[in-house]
Scaffold this active site. Structure first.
Site, PDB file in Angstrom:
ATOM      1  N   HIS A   1       6.753  34.385 -38.275  1.00  0.00           N
ATOM      2  CA  HIS A   1       7.308  33.324 -37.423  1.00  0.00           C
ATOM      3  C   HIS A   1       6.235  32.255 -37.203  1.00  0.00           C
ATOM      4  O   HIS A   1       5.087  32.578 -36.887  1.00  0.00           O
ATOM      5  CB  HIS A   1       7.738  33.922 -36.078  1.00  0.00           C
TER       6      HIS A   1
ATOM      7  N   HIS B   1       4.298  22.669 -34.937  1.00  0.00           N
ATOM      8  CA  HIS B   1       5.374  23.123 -34.059  1.00  0.00           C
ATOM      9  C   HIS B   1       5.894  21.900 -33.303  1.00  0.00           C
ATOM     10  O   HIS B   1       5.252  21.427 -32.363  1.00  0.00           O
ATOM     11  CB  HIS B   1       4.847  24.188 -33.089  1.00  0.00           C
TER      12      HIS B   1
END
Length: 589
Positions: A186, A231
């Site tokens: 992830h 991100h």
């Protein structure tokens, strides 16, 4: 004649061992005594694996003059302390007729009775082991094995707990992709937290060398039309997209098939993609409709787990009723659509793993295409696995399903992946940068099948005619009784200041809920060098096909709580039936 020859043979073997030892070490002592560094190097030269912290403590105990230098006799005492472990001597003496030497026949008996690796009449394996591990030439020429050879064999990779055959790709690798568990990470680019931490290529490199097969690349527009990876909507640092791709190219195929599948949103159909093949798509972008409708959480209405019979009745009812098969609007909820742009060249790379928003299991059964995959958040997936286990497994038998950590895990913590493997989820994505139990289970599970990152799911998670429920009392697996005799440890991790830790071992089984169990040894006081527990544990495992076993070594502390020293996790069905050593990993914490 036989009786008078036996003691003479012992003397010969004692003499041969002494001569061998002297020949290996005497050159190091021609200048007199040696220090701790040279002692450590000499042990390595003798192919003895040792921890420097333990060598330091043993050196101190045997340095009679306390001057930091030892004689050849003091070195021999150190060597025997490290190598001549009492528990290994006991095993050796059990099969040696004279407690000095193992004949081919003696070694074959040991291999048959303890290691379960050959038939009683087959001595060829014994001969090969003697040839490989016996260091004393005089003994080797007689096709015999001394204790020195035996201890080297027992410390070799051949006697590790993990089965040799599981170190290779041995499973059928030609089944549909949804039939495999796939090692998945992830936010692979992150190496710390999820909000302000750094992005680093090391995230990709370290995941790939661990066998990870599903990487996450969050790609955004950057300056001067150069895409960047980070991100989104956070303060995490950015990576150039091209450097990420270069790192993946370098490290991705240390294991496997030299193919990459791109999982992403897609514009249009596969037919339209095929028609655009070969055309110039540089700089072209197209709009796609992003469905941001709140999911139809039918499962939230439920308070009790659904039985298989009720689930099958719902399936039958679906078949009897008419649904608009050609339309994705369906009789579910009012859809909320946002327009977004995607590069046409990127869209056309998506073939077998088109990302499709998960709405409900029923919606997927009616409308989802074979090449569409779902991602489900950890919290919702957990609720579904408890309330709709049969339906969840039915779904994962057909569609690739990814589970990812909830957004509140800003510290990059992880959930227990086992609960989602139990319902057949192929991609259980973890934060690889965060050590702990979840990553221990992840790393242990994917040791299997040659560390390829792909593990064929058990048949009961692939066959749609079976009714497996991980929470059921009786499953589709083949129950086993596992008995473990935990004999001893050697050179457990310690500080440079003391090796007098109070040590214990915890053995844990992870799998379906009924198989989850923990047992532990008594505490050995003030001994981290060679603690001996000599305890036997028995586990009845209902579904061994999904079970992992974890060995945890701790030091007892009544004030601050137990301290973690190391662990080793592996699939239960990858365990050798023999006297073996787990590879305790103490570097993870």
């Amino acid at each position: 004649m036989y009786q008078t020859m036996k003691p003479w043979k012992r003397d010969i073997h004692d003499s041969a061992e002494a001569k061998w030892f002297l020949s290996k070490v005497q050159d190091e002592f021609r200048g007199g005594k040696i220090n701790i560094e040279n002692t450590y190097r000499l042990l390595e030269k003798l192919n003895i694996q040792c921890n420097f912290a333990h060598v330091k403590h043993i050196f101190k105990d045997n340095d009679r003059q306390k001057l930091g230098r030892i004689t050849i006799e003091e070195f021999r005492a150190i060597y025997r302390c490290i190598v001549h472990r009492e528990e290994i001597i006991e095993i050796f003496n059990t099969y040696s007729e004279n407690r000095k030497i193992l004949s081919e026949k003696n070694l074959a008996e040991f291999l048959t009775q303890e290691q379960y690796i050959l038939e009683k009449k087959d001595h060829s394996t014994s001969k090969a082991i003697i040839e490989k591990y016996e260091p004393i030439d005089e003994v080797k020429k007689d096709c015999k094995m001394s204790f020195e050879g035996f201890v080297r064999y027992m410390s070799s990779p051949e006697c590790l707990l993990f089965k040799e055959e599981c170190k290779k790709v041995y499973q059928d690798m030609n089944q549909p992709l949804n039939h495999y568990f796939i090692s998945s990470s992830h936010n692979t680019y992150l190496i710390s937290d999820q909000l302000v931490g750094p992005s680093d290529l090391w995230g990709y490199v370290s995941a790939l060398v661990k066998g990870c097969r599903c990487l996450e690349i969050d790609c955004w527009d950057g300056a001067q039309n150069e895409p960047v990876v980070y991100h989104g909507y956070t303060l995490t640092s950015k990576l150039m997209f091209k450097t990420v791709i270069q790192a993946i190219k370098k490290y991705a195929f240390m294991a496997l098939k030299f193919k990459i599948l791109v999982k992403n949103k897609k514009i249009g159909t596969l037919l339209e993609t095929r028609q655009r093949k070969g055309s110039d798509k540089h700089g072209q972008a197209a709009e796609w409709d992003e469905d941001v409708t709140e999911p139809d959480d039918q499962e939230e209405v439920m308070r009790e787990p659904e039985t298989r019979d009720i689930f099958l009745l719902r399936i039958q009812k679906e078949k009897e009723e008419e649904f608009p098969k050609l339309s994705r609007s369906g009789p579910f909820t009012r859809r909320e659509i946002r327009k977004k742009k995607i590069a046409l060249a990127l869209s056309d790379l998506v073939i077998y793993t088109k990302a499709e928003r998960f709405r409900s299991f029923q919606y997927s059964r009616l409308y989802q295409e074979f090449n569409e995959t779902n991602s489900i958040g950890e919290s919702r997936a957990r609720k579904l696995s408890k309330l709709r286990a049969h339906e969840f497994i039915f779904h994962t038998r057909t569609f690739i399903t990814r589970v990812y950590p909830r957004s509140t895990r800003a510290d990059s913590s992880n959930f227990n992946p086992q609960e989602f493997w139990n319902v057949g989820c192929q991609m259980v994505a973890l934060n690889f940068q965060t050590p702990g139990l979840p990553m221990d289970l992840q790393n242990g599970k994917f040791l299997d099948n040659g560390g390829s990152g792909y593990i064929l799911k058990p048949y009961f998670l692939r066959d749609t005619t079976l009714s497996f429920n991980p929470s059921g009392e009786v499953g589709e697996g083949h129950p086993i009784t596992l008995t473990i005799r935990l004999i001893s440890g050697i050179q457990l991790p310690v500080s440079l200041f003391s090796n007098k830790a109070n040590t214990l071992v915890i053995i844990e089984v992870y799998g379906v809920p009924n198989d989850h169990i923990k047992q532990q040894t008594h505490v050995i006081k003030k001994n981290a060098f060679s603690p001996r527990w000599n305890e036997t544990f028995t586990f009845v495992i209902q579904v061994p096909e999904l079970a992992l076993i974890r060995f945890v070594v701790e030091t007892q502390s009544l004030i601050a709580g137990n301290e973690f020293l190391g662990q080793y996790t592996l699939p239960v069905l990858c365990m050798n039936k023999e006297i073996a050593e787990p590879e305790i990993d103490s570097t993870a914490f």
